[in-house]
Design a protein around this motif. Structure first.
Motif, PDB file in Angstrom:
ATOM      1  N   ALA A   1       0.805  -1.216   0.000  1.00  0.00           N
ATOM      2  CA  ALA A   1       0.000   0.000   0.000  1.00  0.00           C
ATOM      3  C   ALA A   1       0.842   1.273   0.000  1.00  0.00           C
ATOM      4  O   ALA A   1       0.294   2.362   0.090  1.00  0.00           O
ATOM      5  CB  ALA A   1      -0.909   0.009   1.237  1.00  0.00           C
ATOM      6  N   GLU A   2       2.167   1.138  -0.146  1.00  0.00           N
ATOM      7  CA  GLU A   2       3.041   2.293   0.074  1.00  0.00           C
ATOM      8  C   GLU A   2       4.320   2.132  -0.735  1.00  0.00           C
ATOM      9  O   GLU A   2       4.905   1.054  -0.766  1.00  0.00           O
ATOM     10  CB  GLU A   2       3.365   2.342   1.565  1.00  0.00           C
ATOM     11  CG  GLU A   2       4.368   3.359   2.015  1.00  0.00           C
ATOM     12  CD  GLU A   2       4.689   3.182   3.489  1.00  0.00           C
ATOM     13  OE1 GLU A   2       4.747   4.196   4.192  1.00  0.00           O
ATOM     14  OE2 GLU A   2       4.889   2.026   3.931  1.00  0.00           O
ATOM     15  N   ALA A   3       4.740   3.205  -1.402  1.00  0.00           N
ATOM     16  CA  ALA A   3       5.969   3.131  -2.184  1.00  0.00           C
ATOM     17  C   ALA A   3       6.434   4.529  -2.574  1.00  0.00           C
ATOM     18  O   ALA A   3       5.727   5.521  -2.388  1.00  0.00           O
ATOM     19  CB  ALA A   3       5.765   2.274  -3.437  1.00  0.00           C
ATOM     20  N   ALA A   4       7.623   4.577  -3.148  1.00  0.00           N
ATOM     21  CA  ALA A   4       8.168   5.802  -3.713  1.00  0.00           C
ATOM     22  C   ALA A   4       8.859   5.454  -5.021  1.00  0.00           C
ATOM     23  O   ALA A   4       9.387   4.353  -5.189  1.00  0.00           O
ATOM     24  CB  ALA A   4       9.160   6.447  -2.750  1.00  0.00           C
ATOM     25  N   GLY A   5       8.842   6.407  -5.965  1.00  0.00           N
ATOM     26  CA  GLY A   5       9.466   6.152  -7.248  1.00  0.00           C
ATOM     27  C   GLY A   5       9.296   7.329  -8.188  1.00  0.00           C
ATOM     28  O   GLY A   5       9.096   8.467  -7.754  1.00  0.00           O
ATOM     29  N   ILE A   6       9.348   7.048  -9.475  1.00  0.00           N
ATOM     30  CA  ILE A   6       9.306   8.081 -10.510  1.00  0.00           C
ATOM     31  C   ILE A   6       8.083   7.885 -11.401  1.00  0.00           C
ATOM     32  O   ILE A   6       7.762   6.763 -11.792  1.00  0.00           O
ATOM     33  CB  ILE A   6      10.582   8.030 -11.371  1.00  0.00           C
ATOM     34  CG1 ILE A   6      11.819   8.331 -10.519  1.00  0.00           C
ATOM     35  CG2 ILE A   6      10.502   9.016 -12.527  1.00  0.00           C
ATOM     36  CD1 ILE A   6      13.124   8.155 -11.254  1.00  0.00           C
TER      37      ILE A   6
ATOM     38  N   SER B   1       3.792  15.219 -13.258  1.00  0.00           N
ATOM     39  CA  SER B   1       4.319  15.114 -14.617  1.00  0.00           C
ATOM     40  C   SER B   1       5.266  13.933 -14.711  1.00  0.00           C
ATOM     41  O   SER B   1       5.820  13.471 -13.690  1.00  0.00           O
ATOM     42  CB  SER B   1       5.075  16.390 -15.003  1.00  0.00           C
ATOM     43  OG  SER B   1       4.247  17.531 -14.903  1.00  0.00           O
ATOM     44  N   VAL B   2       5.451  13.433 -15.908  1.00  0.00           N
ATOM     45  CA  VAL B   2       6.434  12.377 -16.131  1.00  0.00           C
ATOM     46  C   VAL B   2       7.800  12.875 -15.662  1.00  0.00           C
ATOM     47  O   VAL B   2       8.206  13.998 -15.959  1.00  0.00           O
ATOM     48  CB  VAL B   2       6.480  11.973 -17.621  1.00  0.00           C
ATOM     49  CG1 VAL B   2       7.649  11.027 -17.891  1.00  0.00           C
ATOM     50  CG2 VAL B   2       5.172  11.311 -18.031  1.00  0.00           C
ATOM     51  N   GLY B   3       8.480  12.046 -14.899  1.00  0.00           N
ATOM     52  CA  GLY B   3       9.784  12.413 -14.347  1.00  0.00           C
ATOM     53  C   GLY B   3       9.742  12.869 -12.907  1.00  0.00           C
ATOM     54  O   GLY B   3      10.789  12.946 -12.248  1.00  0.00           O
ATOM     55  N   ASP B   4       8.561  13.187 -12.389  1.00  0.00           N
ATOM     56  CA  ASP B   4       8.453  13.612 -10.988  1.00  0.00           C
ATOM     57  C   ASP B   4       8.821  12.477 -10.040  1.00  0.00           C
ATOM     58  O   ASP B   4       8.459  11.313 -10.263  1.00  0.00           O
ATOM     59  CB  ASP B   4       7.025  14.076 -10.670  1.00  0.00           C
ATOM     60  CG  ASP B   4       6.710  15.456 -11.192  1.00  0.00           C
ATOM     61  OD1 ASP B   4       7.643  16.163 -11.603  1.00  0.00           O
ATOM     62  OD2 ASP B   4       5.509  15.829 -11.187  1.00  0.00           O
ATOM     63  N   ARG B   5       9.504  12.841  -8.972  1.00  0.00           N
ATOM     64  CA  ARG B   5       9.791  11.907  -7.871  1.00  0.00           C
ATOM     65  C   ARG B   5       8.629  12.003  -6.891  1.00  0.00           C
ATOM     66  O   ARG B   5       8.305  13.092  -6.415  1.00  0.00           O
ATOM     67  CB  ARG B   5      11.103  12.256  -7.180  1.00  0.00           C
ATOM     68  CG  ARG B   5      12.298  12.248  -8.118  1.00  0.00           C
ATOM     69  CD  ARG B   5      13.544  12.817  -7.447  1.00  0.00           C
ATOM     70  NE  ARG B   5      14.065  11.911  -6.422  1.00  0.00           N
ATOM     71  CZ  ARG B   5      13.974  12.112  -5.118  1.00  0.00           C
ATOM     72  NH1 ARG B   5      13.361  13.205  -4.637  1.00  0.00           N
ATOM     73  NH2 ARG B   5      14.469  11.257  -4.252  1.00  0.00           N
ATOM     74  N   VAL B   6       7.991  10.881  -6.592  1.00  0.00           N
ATOM     75  CA  VAL B   6       6.770  10.905  -5.794  1.00  0.00           C
ATOM     76  C   VAL B   6       6.759   9.755  -4.785  1.00  0.00           C
ATOM     77  O   VAL B   6       7.539   8.806  -4.885  1.00  0.00           O
ATOM     78  CB  VAL B   6       5.507  10.787  -6.684  1.00  0.00           C
ATOM     79  CG1 VAL B   6       5.373  12.000  -7.603  1.00  0.00           C
ATOM     80  CG2 VAL B   6       5.532   9.495  -7.503  1.00  0.00           C
ATOM     81  N   ALA B   7       5.842   9.871  -3.832  1.00  0.00           N
ATOM     82  CA  ALA B   7       5.606   8.798  -2.872  1.00  0.00           C
ATOM     83  C   ALA B   7       4.122   8.770  -2.544  1.00  0.00           C
ATOM     84  O   ALA B   7       3.404   9.752  -2.739  1.00  0.00           O
ATOM     85  CB  ALA B   7       6.428   9.014  -1.602  1.00  0.00           C
TER      86      ALA B   7
END
Length: 329
Positions: free
Chosen positions: A66-71, A83-89
């Motif tokens: 239920a939880e992660a971080a990535g691009i 946007s494409v390329g954003d670093r998110v969680a």
């Protein structure tokens, strides 16, 4: 892509690492290439079948997590906030799909990461961090002078609860099962660590408070701690149950709450405390600002490769882990 799937509920052995079709983002969703995924007891509840029925049922086979971080690597129609390329969680209490290399997520659940925050720290922060935030700011808003008891205080959420309650001016006690965990909890700022294997925590709480009891108990254990948690409370105190790692609390007579001092019993969920993007931004924003300022420390106890998800679950269920457990695709 590679992912971990559950074909039948059961022990950690049912977690299968296998190739599956890549997900495609639907309207309002973003596709995330996952760099780190958080492991939570919620994942165990679903995997074991403990959370299974009604809206909680998962379509088998399903991908836990239920939880992660990535691009962000792709967008569905109508997405404008990332946007494409954003670093998110993200962290979604009733979510799934994160034990994978890719995951499609409704974009409103995504938090854009500050550049200084690693994917590992971000994946360790979102679900448990926002849980600790709403528990201390909304469910029972901790205020200066409060006394607080945190169960499983050396776990991922427990260590955050200890730190945030101290930030808000409380006196904090934490229950633990080993001497090493006690040291970790004291390092996090707790005023006392109670080893429940060697001590009756309700008796120790009364000693520490000169017989008064605490204003709030944050309890993620459930059945095993329920009665003594009530016994640890001061009059007008609150027992907040936000997990049940030892099993569900059995039915009981609510008149007990009156008899023990007009107590309150609450069973909140992250789902209802982060129900829109504004709430997500507020709670996650606080967490990452505290991390940046050095006021909040994330403890990553262990990281496993995605293929070793079963090993990660066994580590969590053993109750020997400290802090957060991560999976790395």
């Amino acid at each position: 892509m590679k992912a971990v799937r559950v074909h039948d509920t059961g022990t950690a052995d049912v977690l299968r690492y296998e190739a599956v079709d890549d997900p495609k983002p639907e309207t309002g969703e973003a596709l995330i290439k996952i760099a780190a995924a958080g492991v939570n007891y919620l994942d165990v509840y679903y995997r074991s079948g403990f959370h299974w029925g009604g809206h909680r049922k998962r379509p088998l086979p399903y991908i836990p997590g239920a939880e992660a971080a990535g691009i962000v690597v792709a967008l569905g129609a109508g997405v404008t906030d990332v946007s494409v390329g954003d670093r998110v969680a993200y962290g979604i209490s009733n979510g799934y799909g994160s034990y994978a290399e890719l995951c499609a997520i409704p974009s409103w659940h995504l938090y854009k990461l500050p550049s200084a925050v690693t994917f590992e720290i971000a994946a360790a922060t979102m679900l448990q961090g926002m849980t600790a935030h709403y528990l201390t700011h909304s469910t029972h808003a901790v205020k200066p002078g409060d006394t607080v008891l945190v169960h499983a205080a050396a776990g991922g959420t427990g260590l955050l609860l200890v730190q945030i309650a101290k930030m808000r001016g409380a006196r904090v006690f934490g229950t633990v099962s080993t001497g090493d965990k006690a040291r970790r909890v004291l390092q996090a700022g707790a005023d006392a660590a109670i080893n429940y294997v060697e001590q009756d925590f309700a008796v120790e709480v009364r000693k520490l408070t000169d017989g008064t009891g605490v204003n709030v108990v944050y309890d993620s254990v459930g059945r095993a701690t329920f009665e003594k948690s009530l016994d640890s409370l001061a009059p007008l105190g609150s027992l907040v149950i936000f997990g049940q790692s030892s099993g569900a609390v059995p039915p009981f007579d609510t008149a007990v709450l009156n008899a023990k001092g007009s107590l309150s019993l609450m069973r909140p969920s992250l789902t209802h405390n982060v129900s829109n993007h504004a709430e997500l931004l507020r709670r996650a924003g606080d967490l990452f600002s505290w991390i940046k300022a050095g006021k909040l420390t994330m403890t990553i106890g262990n990281s496993f490769p995605l293929s070793a998800a079963g090993q990660a679950h066994r580590a969590l269920e053993s109750r020997q882990s400290v802090g957060k457990i991560l999976l790395i695709p």
